[in-house]
Design a protein around this motif. Structure first.
Motif, PDB file in Angstrom:
ATOM      1  N   ALA A 129       0.853  -1.188   0.000  1.00  0.00           N
ATOM      2  CA  ALA A 129       0.000   0.000   0.000  1.00  0.00           C
ATOM      3  C   ALA A 129       0.886   1.235   0.000  1.00  0.00           C
ATOM      4  O   ALA A 129       2.042   1.189   0.427  1.00  0.00           O
ATOM      5  CB  ALA A 129      -0.918   0.010   1.223  1.00  0.00           C
ATOM      6  N   VAL A 160      -2.474  -0.997  -3.017  1.00  0.00           N
ATOM      7  CA  VAL A 160      -3.572  -0.163  -2.539  1.00  0.00           C
ATOM      8  C   VAL A 160      -3.066   1.268  -2.449  1.00  0.00           C
ATOM      9  O   VAL A 160      -1.948   1.510  -1.987  1.00  0.00           O
ATOM     10  CB  VAL A 160      -4.061  -0.646  -1.154  1.00  0.00           C
ATOM     11  CG1 VAL A 160      -5.068   0.345  -0.569  1.00  0.00           C
ATOM     12  CG2 VAL A 160      -4.678  -2.026  -1.263  1.00  0.00           C
ATOM     13  N   THR A 171      -8.291   2.757  -2.394  1.00  0.00           N
ATOM     14  CA  THR A 171      -8.656   2.001  -3.600  1.00  0.00           C
ATOM     15  C   THR A 171      -7.591   0.973  -3.954  1.00  0.00           C
ATOM     16  O   THR A 171      -6.405   1.195  -3.718  1.00  0.00           O
ATOM     17  CB  THR A 171      -8.861   2.955  -4.808  1.00  0.00           C
ATOM     18  OG1 THR A 171      -9.228   2.181  -5.946  1.00  0.00           O
ATOM     19  CG2 THR A 171      -7.578   3.732  -5.134  1.00  0.00           C
ATOM     20  N   ASP A 172      -8.039  -0.129  -4.491  1.00  0.00           N
ATOM     21  CA  ASP A 172      -7.076  -1.080  -5.068  1.00  0.00           C
ATOM     22  C   ASP A 172      -7.260  -1.124  -6.598  1.00  0.00           C
ATOM     23  O   ASP A 172      -6.785  -2.041  -7.259  1.00  0.00           O
ATOM     24  CB  ASP A 172      -7.224  -2.467  -4.445  1.00  0.00           C
ATOM     25  CG  ASP A 172      -8.584  -3.101  -4.706  1.00  0.00           C
ATOM     26  OD1 ASP A 172      -9.437  -2.449  -5.355  1.00  0.00           O
ATOM     27  OD2 ASP A 172      -8.801  -4.242  -4.256  1.00  0.00           O
ATOM     28  N   THR A 176     -13.217   0.973  -4.440  1.00  0.00           N
ATOM     29  CA  THR A 176     -12.854   2.283  -3.890  1.00  0.00           C
ATOM     30  C   THR A 176     -13.827   2.643  -2.773  1.00  0.00           C
ATOM     31  O   THR A 176     -15.033   2.495  -2.926  1.00  0.00           O
ATOM     32  CB  THR A 176     -12.910   3.374  -4.979  1.00  0.00           C
ATOM     33  OG1 THR A 176     -11.955   3.065  -5.997  1.00  0.00           O
ATOM     34  CG2 THR A 176     -12.591   4.746  -4.398  1.00  0.00           C
ATOM     35  N   TRP A 211      -6.891  -4.306   0.667  1.00  0.00           N
ATOM     36  CA  TRP A 211      -7.805  -3.165   0.611  1.00  0.00           C
ATOM     37  C   TRP A 211      -8.632  -3.086   1.897  1.00  0.00           C
ATOM     38  O   TRP A 211      -8.794  -2.020   2.487  1.00  0.00           O
ATOM     39  CB  TRP A 211      -8.708  -3.303  -0.624  1.00  0.00           C
ATOM     40  CG  TRP A 211      -9.697  -2.190  -0.781  1.00  0.00           C
ATOM     41  CD1 TRP A 211      -9.441  -0.922  -1.209  1.00  0.00           C
ATOM     42  CD2 TRP A 211     -11.099  -2.262  -0.509  1.00  0.00           C
ATOM     43  NE1 TRP A 211     -10.599  -0.183  -1.212  1.00  0.00           N
ATOM     44  CE2 TRP A 211     -11.634  -0.981  -0.796  1.00  0.00           C
ATOM     45  CE3 TRP A 211     -11.960  -3.269  -0.054  1.00  0.00           C
ATOM     46  CZ2 TRP A 211     -12.992  -0.698  -0.642  1.00  0.00           C
ATOM     47  CZ3 TRP A 211     -13.302  -2.980   0.094  1.00  0.00           C
ATOM     48  CH2 TRP A 211     -13.812  -1.711  -0.201  1.00  0.00           C
TER      49      TRP A 211
END
Lengths: 261, 261, 261
Positions: A129, A160, A171-172, A176, A211
């Motif tokens: 992420a 992410v 969001t991935d 979202t 996520w």
């Protein structure tokens, strides 16, 4: 205020996300943080309040030992000294090879060219992420290649993306969510954002859906900030109260207060 | 709860120990701390709250000037960077030559081989006291040479050993005391243990009986933690309240609350 | 308590000074701080509480980028490592060339010869203001050249000198004011003085009369300390309350509480 109805499409997501962040208390993951000197103490205290076990060394000689026994890694670029850069290289190599989660927080890349360049090189290593604000997004995204939205950046980098602001976007690329929780006073405490990203790292250590983990951590962080703001009389007391709030946060409060869309 | 009767064998020890730690307020010793970046601010504040005068530089170029005018030295290995290692070598040489007290806190030696090795080399330099938890004890004691208990380690190394845990053990090999004070919430604040070891260093600067000094500092620290926990609503407020509690602690409260055995 | 009558010669100065420090909230200047590791977090929080935007990197590779986009620079010598010294050289060159304000805080120069020497070399670069206590003054002033008073030092170096103590003295050589506000408990919190000097830096970014700016910042800081002390129960709560007090301070409170002579 938008309440979360039980039949709302994200209600199930909210429950999973809340489960993920509360799991940190049970599992007590080890989170190694390479973070800036300003943020180290507050970040360690926030992780402890959430139930995780922080370690913070940046010494290249021993970073491998710490990352090797950690469940996830945070890389925050807020202090960009030589030793930290060297430590980051070693740590990211190790965590990528081990298949563990790691999170990139490219603090202030909009203020420094060398830092932005280093951040871009790290983004090529597929962080689990990345969390950044709009100015930082503009400094590291490859706009010419079409990375104009968090969704696109997430798809391109297979990570992410958490875009922080008045409303946080998580969001991935496929999913979202927007988090409308939080309090403006949080921006008046140094390292508040850095500590929030550390909490994301802790949640990623105990939840395989990246996520869901990111969403849960940032939701809990924002709700804790709201609870803290209700007691605080200014930025000094807020920084203290958010630690108590996070330690005392329960599922009921999270479900009731969550404002996701 | 075990109260301290006036005819209890350790009642006199408790009084001497309490005198020692309260003497820090009158004498205001200078305590130089080579400690980790996470702990520096909280450690300095805890020393100031107790009445000592902290200095915290780790720069090799000037460490000799600071240690030369300090009354005692703390060596905490929680951030193990090159500059700190170099500073430690200079500082320990100087304090050993001057015959002043110094304390070793081998933080997280169980997580890093190079750090454990460095800690062992420092233990050969006869620290006045060493404070560590069970995992750290296992990482630095020479078990093959029979160092299986804190008492044995204390005798071998001619130092006071403070083994921290749910109950703290303080021994010089000949005399052993257990401190049953404290609060579990203290473990949820980063650098809490590091700051406690700094208080031991301050007490050693004003009391020649090193066992009494160590006992007094850790007793006052644990009692301050109890008082703080009674006011705190979580780990955030605890970290603040313990500073106030330590600054306001009086002999009466210490004598009444002390649970030694 | 000496109240400030409206016809008092310094009443107009007080109003201008108070305007200057409150302007920080409106203008939100960027203040880059090269400061010691102990002070970084508290300094950043104090600047945020006052309305400024702090940045704290000390990495030589990127210091130029940060200083280039900052409105003023703080140079605090409280951690005197190699990287910080290198960063200071780059930063001071840049800010002097750009004609922006910078402030020198020669912390603990009375404890270390190399640090005092470095401080003297920086004083030759004409800082906008310098803040120090009596012991630090003695260590850096050229007494043989007649620098025996803050006024004389200010004239010689063409800077504002703020001499801190039970009463703060602020002088540019031509004008001198004494600030009798503040609370003794402030000296029991680490980095309190360092943070106060950071506030001076912020005020200098928004007020061209350097003496007025310095006076306003130190007055607001001392009054915030008084307000905080009225709520605090010890040094722990004081450090938190002063952040809230500074964030909530209004012109009326400042005018009513100011004790200048």
């Amino acid at each position: 205020m938008q309440m979360l109805a039980s039949d709302h499409p994200t209600a199930q997501h909210a429950k999973l996300a809340i489960d993920a962040v509360l799991r940190v208390r049970e599992r007590r993951p080890r989170v190694h943080c390479i973070t800036n000197a300003v943020a180290q103490n507050f970040t360690a205290n926030l992780l402890l309040a959430a139930g995780a076990i922080p370690s913070m060394t940046v010494a290249p000689d021993e970073i491998a030992d710490f990352v090797g026994s950690a469940d996830a890694l945070l890389v925050n670029l807020g202090t960009f000294d030589r030793e930290r850069r060297e430590a980051v290289e070693i740590a990211v190599n190790q965590v990528v090879n081990a298949g563990r989660s790691w999170v990139l927080d490219p603090v202030f890349v909009d203020r420094s060219q060398p830092r932005a360049q280093f951040a871009r090189s790290l983004m090529a290593r597929s962080p689990t992420a990345i969390r950044l604000n709009a100015a930082e997004f503009a400094a590291v995204a490859d706009v010419q290649a079409g990375e104009k939205t968090p969704e696109r950046l997430a798809l391109d980098r297979r990570c992410v993306v958490a875009l922080s602001g008045a409303v946080d976007i998580v969001t991935d690329g496929a999913r979202t969510a927007k988090i409308e929780n939080g309090d403006p006073l949080m921006a008046r405490v140094t390292a508040m954002g850095c500590a929030g990203t550390a909490l994301v790292t802790a949640a990623l250590a105990v939840e395989t859906d990246r996520w869901v983990a990111t969403l849960g951590a940032l939701l809990a962080f924002a709700v804790a900030g709201e609870c803290a703001a209700a007691r605080a009389r200014g930025p000094g007391t807020l920084a203290i109260e958010i630690l108590d709030a996070l330690a005392n946060l329960d599922r009921e409060t999270l479900l009731t207060r969550a404002r996701l869309s």
